[in-house]
Design a protein around this motif. Sequence first.
Motif, PDB file in Angstrom:
ATOM      1  N   GLU A 176       0.807  -1.334   0.019  1.00 16.40           N
ATOM      2  CA  GLU A 176       0.053   0.079   0.124  1.00 16.40           C
ATOM      3  C   GLU A 176       0.763   1.137  -0.010  1.00 16.40           C
ATOM      4  O   GLU A 176       0.395   2.420  -0.391  1.00 16.40           O
ATOM      5  CB  GLU A 176      -0.858  -0.056   1.261  1.00 16.40           C
ATOM      6  N   ILE A 177       2.085   1.257   0.384  1.00 16.23           N
ATOM      7  CA  ILE A 177       2.764   2.411   0.747  1.00 16.23           C
ATOM      8  C   ILE A 177       3.255   3.193  -0.466  1.00 16.23           C
ATOM      9  O   ILE A 177       3.903   2.308  -1.334  1.00 16.23           O
ATOM     10  CB  ILE A 177       4.154   1.978   1.555  1.00 16.23           C
ATOM     11  N   GLU A 178       2.642   4.187  -0.614  1.00  9.71           N
ATOM     12  CA  GLU A 178       3.307   5.151  -1.626  1.00  9.71           C
ATOM     13  C   GLU A 178       4.703   5.955  -1.186  1.00  9.71           C
ATOM     14  O   GLU A 178       5.443   5.945  -2.145  1.00  9.71           O
ATOM     15  CB  GLU A 178       2.418   6.351  -1.931  1.00  9.71           C
ATOM     16  N   ARG A 179       4.721   6.236   0.165  1.00 11.65           N
ATOM     17  CA  ARG A 179       5.941   6.869   0.500  1.00 11.65           C
ATOM     18  C   ARG A 179       5.783   6.992   2.174  1.00 11.65           C
ATOM     19  O   ARG A 179       4.579   6.715   2.692  1.00 11.65           O
ATOM     20  CB  ARG A 179       6.595   8.224  -0.023  1.00 11.65           C
ATOM     21  N   VAL A 180       6.752   6.961   2.941  1.00 12.42           N
ATOM     22  CA  VAL A 180       6.816   7.325   4.273  1.00 12.42           C
ATOM     23  C   VAL A 180       7.989   8.225   4.653  1.00 12.42           C
ATOM     24  O   VAL A 180       8.989   8.326   4.005  1.00 12.42           O
ATOM     25  CB  VAL A 180       7.060   6.056   4.929  1.00 12.42           C
ATOM     26  N   ASP A 181       7.652   9.378   5.528  1.00 11.28           N
ATOM     27  CA  ASP A 181       8.440  10.159   5.785  1.00 11.28           C
ATOM     28  C   ASP A 181       8.549  10.449   7.447  1.00 11.28           C
ATOM     29  O   ASP A 181       7.475  10.228   7.738  1.00 11.28           O
ATOM     30  CB  ASP A 181       8.259  11.614   5.278  1.00 11.28           C
ATOM     31  N   VAL A 182       9.587  10.884   7.896  1.00  7.83           N
ATOM     32  CA  VAL A 182       9.919  10.935   9.267  1.00  7.83           C
ATOM     33  C   VAL A 182      10.302  12.486   9.446  1.00  7.83           C
ATOM     34  O   VAL A 182      11.316  12.931   9.029  1.00  7.83           O
ATOM     35  CB  VAL A 182      10.909   9.939   9.799  1.00  7.83           C
ATOM     36  N   LEU A 183       9.647  13.177  10.526  1.00 11.77           N
ATOM     37  CA  LEU A 183      10.074  14.485  10.961  1.00 11.77           C
ATOM     38  C   LEU A 183      10.701  13.973  12.357  1.00 11.77           C
ATOM     39  O   LEU A 183      10.100  13.594  13.270  1.00 11.77           O
ATOM     40  CB  LEU A 183       8.885  15.379  11.289  1.00 11.77           C
ATOM     41  N   TYR A 184      12.003  14.705  12.422  1.00 14.91           N
ATOM     42  CA  TYR A 184      12.792  14.187  13.578  1.00 14.91           C
ATOM     43  C   TYR A 184      12.732  15.389  14.806  1.00 14.91           C
ATOM     44  O   TYR A 184      13.282  16.427  14.677  1.00 14.91           O
ATOM     45  CB  TYR A 184      14.219  13.883  13.297  1.00 14.91           C
ATOM     46  N   GLY A 185      12.041  15.330  15.674  1.00 13.23           N
ATOM     47  CA  GLY A 185      11.561  15.951  16.795  1.00 13.23           C
ATOM     48  C   GLY A 185      10.533  17.119  16.687  1.00 13.23           C
ATOM     49  O   GLY A 185       9.691  16.792  15.837  1.00 13.23           O
ATOM     50  N   PRO A 186      10.165  17.629  17.683  1.00 11.24           N
ATOM     51  CA  PRO A 186       8.928  18.423  18.080  1.00 11.24           C
ATOM     52  C   PRO A 186       8.989  20.017  17.397  1.00 11.24           C
ATOM     53  O   PRO A 186       8.742  20.869  18.282  1.00 11.24           O
ATOM     54  CB  PRO A 186       8.884  18.439  19.594  1.00 11.24           C
ATOM     55  N   PHE A 187       9.401  19.772  16.202  1.00 13.44           N
ATOM     56  CA  PHE A 187       9.667  21.027  15.495  1.00 13.44           C
ATOM     57  C   PHE A 187       8.320  21.807  14.879  1.00 13.44           C
ATOM     58  O   PHE A 187       8.524  22.822  14.142  1.00 13.44           O
ATOM     59  CB  PHE A 187      10.689  21.354  14.901  1.00 13.44           C
ATOM     60  N   SER A 188       7.333  20.977  14.782  1.00 13.84           N
ATOM     61  CA  SER A 188       6.029  21.527  14.124  1.00 13.84           C
ATOM     62  C   SER A 188       4.968  21.592  15.272  1.00 13.84           C
ATOM     63  O   SER A 188       4.651  20.837  16.063  1.00 13.84           O
ATOM     64  CB  SER A 188       5.539  20.358  13.019  1.00 13.84           C
ATOM     65  N   ALA A 189       4.255  22.902  15.023  1.00 14.60           N
ATOM     66  CA  ALA A 189       3.114  23.231  16.015  1.00 14.60           C
ATOM     67  C   ALA A 189       1.874  22.268  15.593  1.00 14.60           C
ATOM     68  O   ALA A 189       0.982  22.333  16.513  1.00 14.60           O
ATOM     69  CB  ALA A 189       2.716  24.639  15.924  1.00 14.60           C
ATOM     70  N   ALA A 190       1.989  21.561  14.675  1.00 16.06           N
ATOM     71  CA  ALA A 190       0.792  20.799  14.164  1.00 16.06           C
ATOM     72  C   ALA A 190       0.606  19.364  14.846  1.00 16.06           C
ATOM     73  O   ALA A 190      -0.579  18.670  14.713  1.00 16.06           O
ATOM     74  CB  ALA A 190       0.855  20.499  12.679  1.00 16.06           C
ATOM     75  N   TYR A 191       1.622  19.061  15.624  1.00 19.02           N
ATOM     76  CA  TYR A 191       1.624  17.755  16.405  1.00 19.02           C
ATOM     77  C   TYR A 191       1.592  18.029  17.872  1.00 19.02           C
ATOM     78  O   TYR A 191       2.548  18.894  18.378  1.00 19.02           O
ATOM     79  CB  TYR A 191       2.623  16.814  15.923  1.00 19.02           C
ATOM     80  N   PRO A 192       1.006  17.044  18.537  1.00 17.72           N
ATOM     81  CA  PRO A 192       1.512  17.158  20.171  1.00 17.72           C
ATOM     82  C   PRO A 192       2.570  16.764  20.536  1.00 17.72           C
ATOM     83  O   PRO A 192       3.579  16.170  19.847  1.00 17.72           O
ATOM     84  CB  PRO A 192       0.119  16.039  20.554  1.00 17.72           C
ATOM     85  N   GLY A 193       2.795  16.722  21.852  1.00 14.59           N
ATOM     86  CA  GLY A 193       4.148  16.685  22.646  1.00 14.59           C
ATOM     87  C   GLY A 193       4.763  15.317  22.519  1.00 14.59           C
ATOM     88  O   GLY A 193       5.803  15.025  22.603  1.00 14.59           O
ATOM     89  N   ASN A 194       3.578  14.226  21.890  1.00 12.47           N
ATOM     90  CA  ASN A 194       4.343  12.858  21.803  1.00 12.47           C
ATOM     91  C   ASN A 194       5.513  12.775  20.432  1.00 12.47           C
ATOM     92  O   ASN A 194       6.137  11.817  20.165  1.00 12.47           O
ATOM     93  CB  ASN A 194       3.273  11.930  21.470  1.00 12.47           C
ATOM     94  N   SER A 195       5.371  14.018  19.785  1.00 11.92           N
ATOM     95  CA  SER A 195       6.436  14.084  18.712  1.00 11.92           C
ATOM     96  C   SER A 195       7.675  14.428  19.098  1.00 11.92           C
ATOM     97  O   SER A 195       8.497  14.604  18.157  1.00 11.92           O
ATOM     98  CB  SER A 195       5.815  15.100  17.611  1.00 11.92           C
ATOM     99  N   VAL A 196       7.873  14.461  20.434  1.00 10.15           N
ATOM    100  CA  VAL A 196       9.123  14.763  20.889  1.00 10.15           C
ATOM    101  C   VAL A 196      10.207  13.824  20.174  1.00 10.15           C
ATOM    102  O   VAL A 196      11.458  14.390  19.856  1.00 10.15           O
ATOM    103  CB  VAL A 196       9.286  14.549  22.268  1.00 10.15           C
ATOM    104  N   GLY A 197       9.962  12.602  19.887  1.00 10.65           N
ATOM    105  CA  GLY A 197      11.053  11.865  19.361  1.00 10.65           C
ATOM    106  C   GLY A 197      11.139  11.607  17.835  1.00 10.65           C
ATOM    107  O   GLY A 197      12.112  11.919  17.131  1.00 10.65           O
ATOM    108  N   ALA A 198       9.746  11.710  17.518  1.00 14.98           N
ATOM    109  CA  ALA A 198       9.734  11.587  15.774  1.00 14.98           C
ATOM    110  C   ALA A 198       8.313  11.456  15.431  1.00 14.98           C
ATOM    111  O   ALA A 198       7.390  10.921  16.186  1.00 14.98           O
ATOM    112  CB  ALA A 198      10.340  10.174  15.040  1.00 14.98           C
TER     113      ALA A 198
END
Length: 780
Positions: A156-178
């Motif tokens: 199913e995968i078209e692509r997968v991307d990883v944001l490293y760290g809590p640098f986007s305001a669009a995500y809650p604090g659980n984004s601290v890792g990735a």
Amino acid sequence: MKIQKIVTACYILAGMFTFSVVAEEAGTPEQTRALEKIAQQASEAPVKTLGTVTVTSGQPTSLPTQIPTTIEGITGEQVEDKINAFDSSDALKYLPSLNVRKRYIGDYDHAVLASRASGTGNSARSLVYADGILLSNLLGNGASFTPRWGLITPEEIERVDVLYGPFSAAYPGNSVGAVVDYVTRMPQKFEGHAKVSVFSQAFKLYNTDATYTGKQASASLGNKNGDWSWWLNVNRLDNDGQPIAFANKLVSAGITPTVGVPVTGAVADKNPKNQDWLILGATNQIHTIQDHAKMKLAYDLSPTVRASYTLGWWSNDATRTSETYLRDAAGNPVYSGPVDINGRQYTLTAADFAPGKGALEHVMHGLSVKSNTKGVWDWGVAASLYDYTKDMVRSPIVALPAANSGGAGRITDMDGTGWNALSLKGTWRPAGIQGAHVVDMGYQRDSYKLRTLVSNTADWINGGAAARVSAFNGNTELNSLYAQDTFRLAPEWKTTLGGRLEQWRAFGGAISDATNTLPFGERKETYFSPKAAIAFQAAPQWALKASLGRAIRMPTVSELYQGAINPALNIIINNDPNLKPEKSWTGELTAERDLGNGLLRTTLFHEDTRDALYSQTNVSVTPAVTNIQNVDHIRTSGLEMAYQANDVALRGLDLMSSLTYADSIIVKNDKFPASVGKWQPRVPKWRGNFQATYRPGSKWITSIGARYSGKQYGQLDNSDTNGFAYTGFSSYFVTDVRVRYQVDKRWIASLGIDNLNNAKYWAFHPYPQRTVIAEIKFDH
């Protein structure tokens, strides 16, 4: 000086991985071929930002790529070409600093994602999404709260991307890792696919010497008819995993004189603390049969507005069996009762060789309406639901006289557990304002519900639920507002400023024993998390970036609603009603070098965490209490290098490598002082990945990969110094290979080996040993 030496070592290793230096002069043959390859892909590629320059690479991602911070990714086509993939977690295998603790093919309840400064025991410090639907299990934090990897198949995968760290305001604090974002396929014309895989593992450990096999089959169909498009996917996995647990007794626990049955077969070994113990048998040999089905529908309301619906269903029938190594004088296997081993008596209990059965059915819904005008305004509305429609686990409570025989037991039922989310977002690109602003804003609501009922049963295999033993219920809810503005200060400068306001609430918590139910108090708290990032295009080939963000990782439902009832006092004990959220400041400094045919990135990162959530023993009170507690202060500093390039040294040779150093130290912990100055559990100092892919012709693709992780510990006080033992955490070096052959236009055959060097390594449980994989795929 220490960091300088580390940087020097990293550059040397990156140079070794590169094999050759790409010529920098304009117009060299190497650059010409690279540009030709980029131009060939450009027509179907989206925009991705590197520093302050935009380039094209792959298919669209929903991550905020306009933010100048570290994002790594891989396409579904690359996954198929290079990786022996059985579920969506395998796509992350060679991305920098990431590790999924996958104990066997089909691991559904312990495959936790680890990142730069978060180990495999910190499942709530990362986020996994598929098409905007949350797959992370934020009902708890730990090995048993794994993302729902099984709801995405590799096809199913078209692509997968990883944001490293809590640098986007669009995500809650659980984004601290990735933040991991999967984009799945939607067809542009009729297409059909089918794949069958078989695999086999020869496993030798202690007195277990056996071969474990499995198979997997999947099929998918899709089409686009006018404004409608649809996609159907089904998958079945049937696998016998190796034993992942072992019955054991400390030698010092034996008593004399003995009246037990004399037995042989126990294996003498050292436990992680280098204490002498006996391995008595293999347990938790899991046979899992998992079925997955997904339907996706999309309708174009206009050329710029699309409505989408996703329905996913996943089921799992899992059987856990045990095998004793112990034999009496007549050669009969011994599973229960007092036994005599080398003149010492030990008693085999129900927990030593306990089998188990699990029957699970989970359902996922996702509905969204989004615009994509690329004009002044774009907007989106999305809602999702993840529901445990059935989640029942059975196990015995008495020592069984024979392997996997019947008897009294317990049923753990989590029916009604799940989570749901609502997202309203907008993007404003104000015309005529200097700086080309892109303003993202939105409201999010995330709600989690835990329902756990433990009941007695007369027959653990097939019996119905009888009297209640215990129950845990609780809810948490997070309401968030966020905004972030990405703009150019000058042609060479790009920055993002943002913030996230969160109101967290915990309510409806209750704990029950056999006769009583006591409530937990309600909590409500509000926090603000600022975010900032900036990038400077120092030269055509060089980009410099800096990012800073605060993350508040709220306590999960299961962390809050722990403890037990004291029947004499009718109060809840062994619980901390004032458990604090984790508060982290994370920053990174990055230098990126455009090599013409690839990219070299060096990132310095730092994370400062207060009130980290861990299970530990509070020795500052009498009697000491063991439960989920706040660790005062953990500090992590490190360096990450990543390199990828195409056509290195010769046409068709692609390289990808990364190297990570992390110095993660417990700075303060008043409740458990023995941990101060020790490494954070499950965060190794060194990690590295390398993969080389070569295409000798139009039909063949060959890949070889290597994965390395250095020494690590599982205990806060680092007392588990022997990692190469059951319940230990070891270093490892593992190699994988894959060969793919295009038989004709429709058929593809592949052969692969995971753990080619047959390494024996541990993450509490033993990882798989050498596994051979064969697959055949049909595409239409």
